[in-house]
Design a protein around this motif. Sequence first.
Motif, PDB file in Angstrom:
ATOM      1  N   ALA A 147      -1.441   1.588  -3.926  1.00 47.96           N
ATOM      2  CA  ALA A 147      -0.291   2.084  -3.168  1.00 47.96           C
ATOM      3  C   ALA A 147      -0.733   3.092  -2.113  1.00 47.96           C
ATOM      4  CB  ALA A 147       0.723   2.719  -4.114  1.00 47.96           C
ATOM      5  N   LEU A 148      -1.625   4.009  -2.490  1.00 47.59           N
ATOM      6  CA  LEU A 148      -2.090   5.028  -1.554  1.00 47.59           C
ATOM      7  C   LEU A 148      -2.868   4.407  -0.403  1.00 47.59           C
ATOM      8  CD1 LEU A 148      -2.485   8.037  -0.840  1.00 47.59           C
ATOM      9  CD2 LEU A 148      -4.563   7.985  -2.250  1.00 47.59           C
ATOM     10  N   ILE A 149      -3.747   3.465  -0.706  1.00 49.55           N
ATOM     11  CA  ILE A 149      -4.573   2.840   0.320  1.00 49.55           C
ATOM     12  C   ILE A 149      -3.719   2.152   1.379  1.00 49.55           C
ATOM     13  CG2 ILE A 149      -6.206   0.942   0.719  1.00 49.55           C
ATOM     14  CD1 ILE A 149      -7.393   1.735  -2.098  1.00 49.55           C
ATOM     15  N   PHE A 150      -2.634   1.513   0.961  1.00 50.51           N
ATOM     16  CA  PHE A 150      -1.839   0.715   1.896  1.00 50.51           C
ATOM     17  C   PHE A 150      -0.519   1.366   2.296  1.00 50.51           C
ATOM     18  CE2 PHE A 150      -4.370  -2.628  -0.364  1.00 50.51           C
ATOM     19  CZ  PHE A 150      -5.169  -2.954   0.729  1.00 50.51           C
ATOM     20  N   GLN A 151      -0.333   2.642   1.974  1.00 47.87           N
ATOM     21  CA  GLN A 151       0.903   3.310   2.371  1.00 47.87           C
ATOM     22  C   GLN A 151       1.072   3.276   3.879  1.00 47.87           C
ATOM     23  OE1 GLN A 151       1.307   7.276   0.761  1.00 47.87           O
ATOM     24  NE2 GLN A 151       1.877   6.509  -1.254  1.00 47.87           N
ATOM     25  N   ASP A 152       2.293   2.946   4.310  1.00 48.56           N
ATOM     26  CA  ASP A 152       2.638   2.921   5.743  1.00 48.56           C
ATOM     27  C   ASP A 152       1.820   1.893   6.510  1.00 48.56           C
ATOM     28  OD1 ASP A 152       4.464   5.101   5.341  1.00 48.56           O
ATOM     29  OD2 ASP A 152       2.751   6.461   5.359  1.00 48.56           O
ATOM     30  N   ASP A 153       1.326   0.870   5.808  1.00 48.50           N
ATOM     31  CA  ASP A 153       0.596  -0.223   6.446  1.00 48.50           C
ATOM     32  C   ASP A 153       1.434  -1.494   6.321  1.00 48.50           C
ATOM     33  OD1 ASP A 153      -1.026  -2.274   7.232  1.00 48.50           O
ATOM     34  OD2 ASP A 153      -2.753  -1.681   6.032  1.00 48.50           O
ATOM     35  N   PRO A 154       2.078  -1.942   7.397  1.00 51.81           N
ATOM     36  CA  PRO A 154       2.958  -3.108   7.298  1.00 51.81           C
ATOM     37  C   PRO A 154       2.228  -4.417   7.044  1.00 51.81           C
ATOM     38  CG  PRO A 154       2.743  -2.401   9.587  1.00 51.81           C
ATOM     39  CD  PRO A 154       2.082  -1.349   8.747  1.00 51.81           C
ATOM     40  N   SER A 155       0.888  -4.408   7.102  1.00 49.07           N
ATOM     41  CA  SER A 155       0.146  -5.642   6.877  1.00 49.07           C
ATOM     42  C   SER A 155      -0.038  -5.941   5.385  1.00 49.07           C
ATOM     43  CB  SER A 155      -1.222  -5.588   7.568  1.00 49.07           C
ATOM     44  OG  SER A 155      -2.124  -4.743   6.877  1.00 49.07           O
ATOM     45  N   VAL A 156       0.325  -5.001   4.516  1.00 50.95           N
ATOM     46  CA  VAL A 156       0.208  -5.206   3.069  1.00 50.95           C
ATOM     47  C   VAL A 156       1.461  -4.671   2.389  1.00 50.95           C
ATOM     48  CG1 VAL A 156      -1.134  -4.777   0.979  1.00 50.95           C
ATOM     49  CG2 VAL A 156      -2.309  -4.967   3.190  1.00 50.95           C
ATOM     50  N   PHE A 157       2.103  -5.517   1.595  1.00 47.84           N
ATOM     51  CA  PHE A 157       3.271  -5.100   0.804  1.00 47.84           C
ATOM     52  C   PHE A 157       2.812  -4.921  -0.635  1.00 47.84           C
ATOM     53  CE2 PHE A 157       7.082  -5.332  -1.677  1.00 47.84           C
ATOM     54  CZ  PHE A 157       8.110  -4.879  -0.853  1.00 47.84           C
ATOM     55  N   THR A 158       3.077  -3.742  -1.204  1.00 48.45           N
ATOM     56  CA  THR A 158       2.675  -3.452  -2.575  1.00 48.45           C
ATOM     57  C   THR A 158       3.895  -3.369  -3.486  1.00 48.45           C
ATOM     58  OG1 THR A 158       2.622  -1.081  -2.031  1.00 48.45           O
ATOM     59  CG2 THR A 158       0.535  -2.270  -1.948  1.00 48.45           C
ATOM     60  N   LEU A 159       3.890  -4.176  -4.541  1.00 51.17           N
ATOM     61  CA  LEU A 159       4.916  -4.158  -5.582  1.00 51.17           C
ATOM     62  C   LEU A 159       4.258  -3.716  -6.880  1.00 51.17           C
ATOM     63  CD1 LEU A 159       7.608  -4.934  -7.036  1.00 51.17           C
ATOM     64  CD2 LEU A 159       6.679  -7.272  -7.196  1.00 51.17           C
ATOM     65  N   SER A 160       4.804  -2.689  -7.514  1.00 51.30           N
ATOM     66  CA  SER A 160       4.296  -2.228  -8.801  1.00 51.30           C
ATOM     67  C   SER A 160       5.462  -2.101  -9.781  1.00 51.30           C
ATOM     68  CB  SER A 160       3.580  -0.881  -8.659  1.00 51.30           C
ATOM     69  OG  SER A 160       3.046  -0.450  -9.902  1.00 51.30           O
ATOM     70  N   ILE A 161       5.376  -2.850 -10.881  1.00 57.24           N
ATOM     71  CA  ILE A 161       6.375  -2.767 -11.954  1.00 57.24           C
ATOM     72  C   ILE A 161       5.635  -2.252 -13.181  1.00 57.24           C
ATOM     73  CG2 ILE A 161       8.063  -4.013 -13.345  1.00 57.24           C
ATOM     74  CD1 ILE A 161       8.259  -6.079 -11.097  1.00 57.24           C
ATOM     75  N   HIS A 162       6.001  -1.080 -13.660  1.00 60.97           N
ATOM     76  CA  HIS A 162       5.178  -0.372 -14.630  1.00 60.97           C
ATOM     77  C   HIS A 162       6.039   0.508 -15.519  1.00 60.97           C
ATOM     78  CE1 HIS A 162       5.510   1.866 -10.806  1.00 60.97           C
ATOM     79  NE2 HIS A 162       5.846   2.853 -11.620  1.00 60.97           N
ATOM     80  N   CYS A 163       5.418   1.082 -16.536  1.00 57.02           N
ATOM     81  CA  CYS A 163       6.094   2.060 -17.394  1.00 57.02           C
ATOM     82  C   CYS A 163       6.036   3.424 -16.704  1.00 57.02           C
ATOM     83  CB  CYS A 163       5.428   2.114 -18.758  1.00 57.02           C
ATOM     84  SG  CYS A 163       6.175   3.313 -19.883  1.00 57.02           S
ATOM     85  N   GLY A 164       7.176   3.945 -16.323  1.00 55.07           N
ATOM     86  CA  GLY A 164       7.208   5.193 -15.574  1.00 55.07           C
ATOM     87  C   GLY A 164       6.684   6.386 -16.352  1.00 55.07           C
TER      88      GLY A 164
END
Length: 315
Positions: A166-183
Amino acid sequence: MTLPIVHHAGFAPALPQGHRFPMAKFAALFAELERLGLTPPGAVHTPDLITHENLLRVHAQDYVDAVIARAVPAAVERRIGLPIDDGVVRRALLASGATLLTARLALAHGLACNTAGGSHHARPDGGAGFCVFNDVAVAIRTLQAEGRIARALVVDLDVHQGDGTALIFQDDPSVFTLSIHCGANFPVRKERSDLDIDLAPGTGDGPYLAAVGHGLAAALAAGPYDLVFYNAGVDIHEDDRLGHLAVSDAGIAARDRMVIEAIRGRGLALAGVIGGGYTTDVEALARRHAILHRTAARETRRIAAKDNRQAAVTD
């Protein structure tokens, strides 16, 4: 057509006696795939070590150099949770090379799976949580630099948030990151993915699968994509010692089927990595990880049969 599988014996170096990371699962997983008949001649591909140049597309040079020299600071080694010795460094280089090869095979064949990968806690400046290099991020940046892909989707269903990715690709429209996890799980400090779905401990199969369906639909709607990476972590399982989502074997199988069918059903190339899974019963853990490869192999056969039927009609 058979499912391309990427594997290397170097994924399982020796660790100190009693270490809590189940390194033996990688060899056990490949043995399970052999038992299932998923490794016929031509199906298994051997990766090269990732290059220094490709690592630097994601990670800071001082960190990469320190890992290669086996000279990371003690505090960084503690955050990683693995000894940065010859075996672990070689494993990190091989696993990153394997995810890149898996992605190349997915682009060529539609679907391919690694027997390692998913080191999603690694950030540009260092590793954490048993992750040395962020193999998925390195593969994406390498393929983008080569002009092989323009836009990618990361579907991260490990029980832990993919904070490094998520940090690496933040604010980068060329990569969409989806994370479903235990909060309520590691890491304590979360990063911002394009779409985060935090689930409560004890969620169970039904609500979990509903969340996956919702998240996947939203992520796919944000396309188009040239390639999808799927982190199929099995630490969501009810018996996993580092996960708390209480999902069953049947729930994991339903999840993997949902993800693979949704992505391949849209004609998108899919690269699968295994992500996390932590239990002392290594054989059970290997069977759990193999659900990804079994499901992907079944989908590969289904699509091949469909293509053959269409070709017969055309002829």
